[in-house]
Design a protein around this motif. Structure first.
Motif, PDB file in Angstrom:
ATOM      1  N   VAL A 257      -4.324   9.576  -4.060  1.00  0.00           N
ATOM      2  CA  VAL A 257      -4.710   8.211  -4.502  1.00  0.00           C
ATOM      3  C   VAL A 257      -3.731   7.167  -3.688  1.00  0.00           C
ATOM      4  O   VAL A 257      -2.770   7.188  -3.400  1.00  0.00           O
ATOM      5  N   GLU A 258      -4.608   6.190  -3.307  1.00  0.00           N
ATOM      6  CA  GLU A 258      -3.976   5.096  -2.723  1.00  0.00           C
ATOM      7  C   GLU A 258      -3.846   3.868  -3.689  1.00  0.00           C
ATOM      8  O   GLU A 258      -4.684   3.412  -4.350  1.00  0.00           O
TER       9      GLU A 258
ATOM     10  N   LEU B 218       4.560   3.394 -10.861  1.00  0.00           N
ATOM     11  CA  LEU B 218       5.181   2.722  -9.744  1.00  0.00           C
ATOM     12  C   LEU B 218       4.794   1.292  -9.686  1.00  0.00           C
ATOM     13  O   LEU B 218       3.735   0.877 -10.083  1.00  0.00           O
ATOM     14  N   ARG B 219       5.805   0.469  -9.182  1.00  0.00           N
ATOM     15  CA  ARG B 219       5.774  -0.960  -9.267  1.00  0.00           C
ATOM     16  C   ARG B 219       6.157  -1.308  -7.705  1.00  0.00           C
ATOM     17  O   ARG B 219       7.189  -0.975  -6.802  1.00  0.00           O
ATOM     18  N   ARG B 220       5.468  -2.432  -7.360  1.00  0.00           N
ATOM     19  CA  ARG B 220       5.876  -3.141  -6.230  1.00  0.00           C
ATOM     20  C   ARG B 220       7.399  -3.934  -6.225  1.00  0.00           C
ATOM     21  O   ARG B 220       7.514  -4.235  -7.172  1.00  0.00           O
ATOM     22  N   ALA B 221       8.103  -3.766  -5.123  1.00  0.00           N
ATOM     23  CA  ALA B 221       9.350  -4.078  -5.294  1.00  0.00           C
ATOM     24  C   ALA B 221       9.311  -5.696  -4.817  1.00  0.00           C
ATOM     25  O   ALA B 221       9.311  -6.159  -3.572  1.00  0.00           O
ATOM     26  N   THR B 222       9.132  -6.620  -5.676  1.00  0.00           N
ATOM     27  CA  THR B 222       8.942  -7.962  -5.358  1.00  0.00           C
ATOM     28  C   THR B 222       9.454  -8.808  -6.738  1.00  0.00           C
ATOM     29  O   THR B 222       9.212  -8.269  -7.863  1.00  0.00           O
ATOM     30  N   ASP B 223       9.791 -10.046  -6.675  1.00  0.00           N
ATOM     31  CA  ASP B 223      10.112 -10.800  -7.462  1.00  0.00           C
ATOM     32  C   ASP B 223       9.033 -11.772  -8.039  1.00  0.00           C
ATOM     33  O   ASP B 223       9.259 -12.664  -8.778  1.00  0.00           O
TER      34      ASP B 223
ATOM     35  N   ARG C 254       0.688  -1.302  -0.104  1.00  0.00           N
ATOM     36  CA  ARG C 254       0.005   0.075   0.022  1.00  0.00           C
ATOM     37  C   ARG C 254       0.811   1.225   0.138  1.00  0.00           C
ATOM     38  O   ARG C 254       1.718   1.456   0.804  1.00  0.00           O
ATOM     39  N   ILE C 255       0.512   2.154  -0.964  1.00  0.00           N
ATOM     40  CA  ILE C 255       1.090   3.471  -0.755  1.00  0.00           C
ATOM     41  C   ILE C 255       0.152   4.464  -1.274  1.00  0.00           C
ATOM     42  O   ILE C 255      -0.881   4.283  -1.986  1.00  0.00           O
ATOM     43  N   LYS C 256       0.121   5.579  -0.580  1.00  0.00           N
ATOM     44  CA  LYS C 256      -0.759   6.915  -0.747  1.00  0.00           C
ATOM     45  C   LYS C 256       0.087   7.776  -1.527  1.00  0.00           C
ATOM     46  O   LYS C 256       1.249   8.316  -0.736  1.00  0.00           O
ATOM     47  N   ILE C 257      -0.171   8.488  -2.683  1.00  0.00           N
ATOM     48  CA  ILE C 257       0.498   9.271  -3.381  1.00  0.00           C
ATOM     49  C   ILE C 257      -0.213  10.811  -3.434  1.00  0.00           C
ATOM     50  O   ILE C 257      -1.601  10.606  -3.558  1.00  0.00           O
ATOM     51  N   TYR C 258       0.295  11.957  -3.462  1.00  0.00           N
ATOM     52  CA  TYR C 258      -0.159  13.015  -3.721  1.00  0.00           C
ATOM     53  C   TYR C 258       0.463  14.069  -4.444  1.00  0.00           C
ATOM     54  O   TYR C 258       1.759  13.880  -4.680  1.00  0.00           O
TER      55      TYR C 258
ATOM     56  N   CYS D 160       4.362  11.347  -0.562  1.00  0.00           N
ATOM     57  CA  CYS D 160       3.837   9.894  -0.518  1.00  0.00           C
ATOM     58  C   CYS D 160       4.055   9.350   0.978  1.00  0.00           C
ATOM     59  O   CYS D 160       5.001   9.873   1.699  1.00  0.00           O
ATOM     60  N   SER D 161       3.096   8.388   1.277  1.00  0.00           N
ATOM     61  CA  SER D 161       3.162   7.657   2.432  1.00  0.00           C
ATOM     62  C   SER D 161       3.338   6.047   1.921  1.00  0.00           C
ATOM     63  O   SER D 161       2.354   5.621   1.324  1.00  0.00           O
TER      64      SER D 161
END
Length: 170
Positions: free
Chosen positions: A99-100, A163-168, A85-89, A120-121
């Motif tokens: 936007v979350e 934006l991308r989640r840092a996962t493999d 989860r990320i909140k961007i402003y 962002c948070s």
């Protein structure tokens, strides 16, 4: 201009944790093999300068990947199995349109309705911010925490394309 060590030639160093100074082990590092997990690579020691996200796989020539110089430090991204989860402003200090996101976003501008993300948070997981849409351009690691302005994640502007989640686990 010395010969670049490509395709896993020459000396190597194994990293399973943060390494603030790879220069003490390798004068130049131009190819990377990620056996497990995710890492962020840096062009300068102490996790400074241009960043590049790598996940499991082979990267025989980092310059052809768009990383313009030898790798000088790297940071391991902790594995995360829960939600992201990320909140961007679009304004500094967590103001303006918000936007979350919980999934990768190849076109952030469409959701935020702004070409800039000024704060962002990061609530859950690590995220990679790309300056251009479709995961291209300069990259920045966003670790869990509060970012009140773009300089806090190391950028020169608030320009964000994806934006991308840092996962493999793609």
């Amino acid at each position: 201009k010395g010969k670049r060590n490509l395709n896993f030639q020459g000396r190597s160093v194994e990293c399973s944790s943060d390494r603030p100074d790879l220069q003490s082990h390798l004068s130049r590092c131009n190819s990377v093999r990620v056996e497990s997990g995710c890492f962020i690579l840096y062009e300068r020691p102490n996790f400074q300068g241009q960043q590049f996200f790598v996940k499991r796989g082979d990267y025989p020539d980092m310059q052809s990947e768009g990383f313009s110089t030898s790798i000088k430090s790297c940071r391991m991204i902790p594995s995360h199995r829960g939600t992201y989860r990320i909140k961007i402003y679009d304004k500094e200090d967590h103001r303006g349109n918000m936007v979350e996101l919980t999934e990768d976003a190849p076109q952030v501008m469409d959701q935020l309705r702004s070409p800039e993300m000024l704060s962002c948070s990061v609530l859950d997981g690590h995220w990679i911010l790309y300056e251009l849409p479709n995961y291209r351009g300069r990259q920045y690691l966003l670790r869990p925490g509060e970012y009140r302005r773009f300089s806090e994640w190391g950028a020169m502007s608030g320009r964000v394309g994806s934006l991308r989640r840092a996962t493999d686990l793609y």
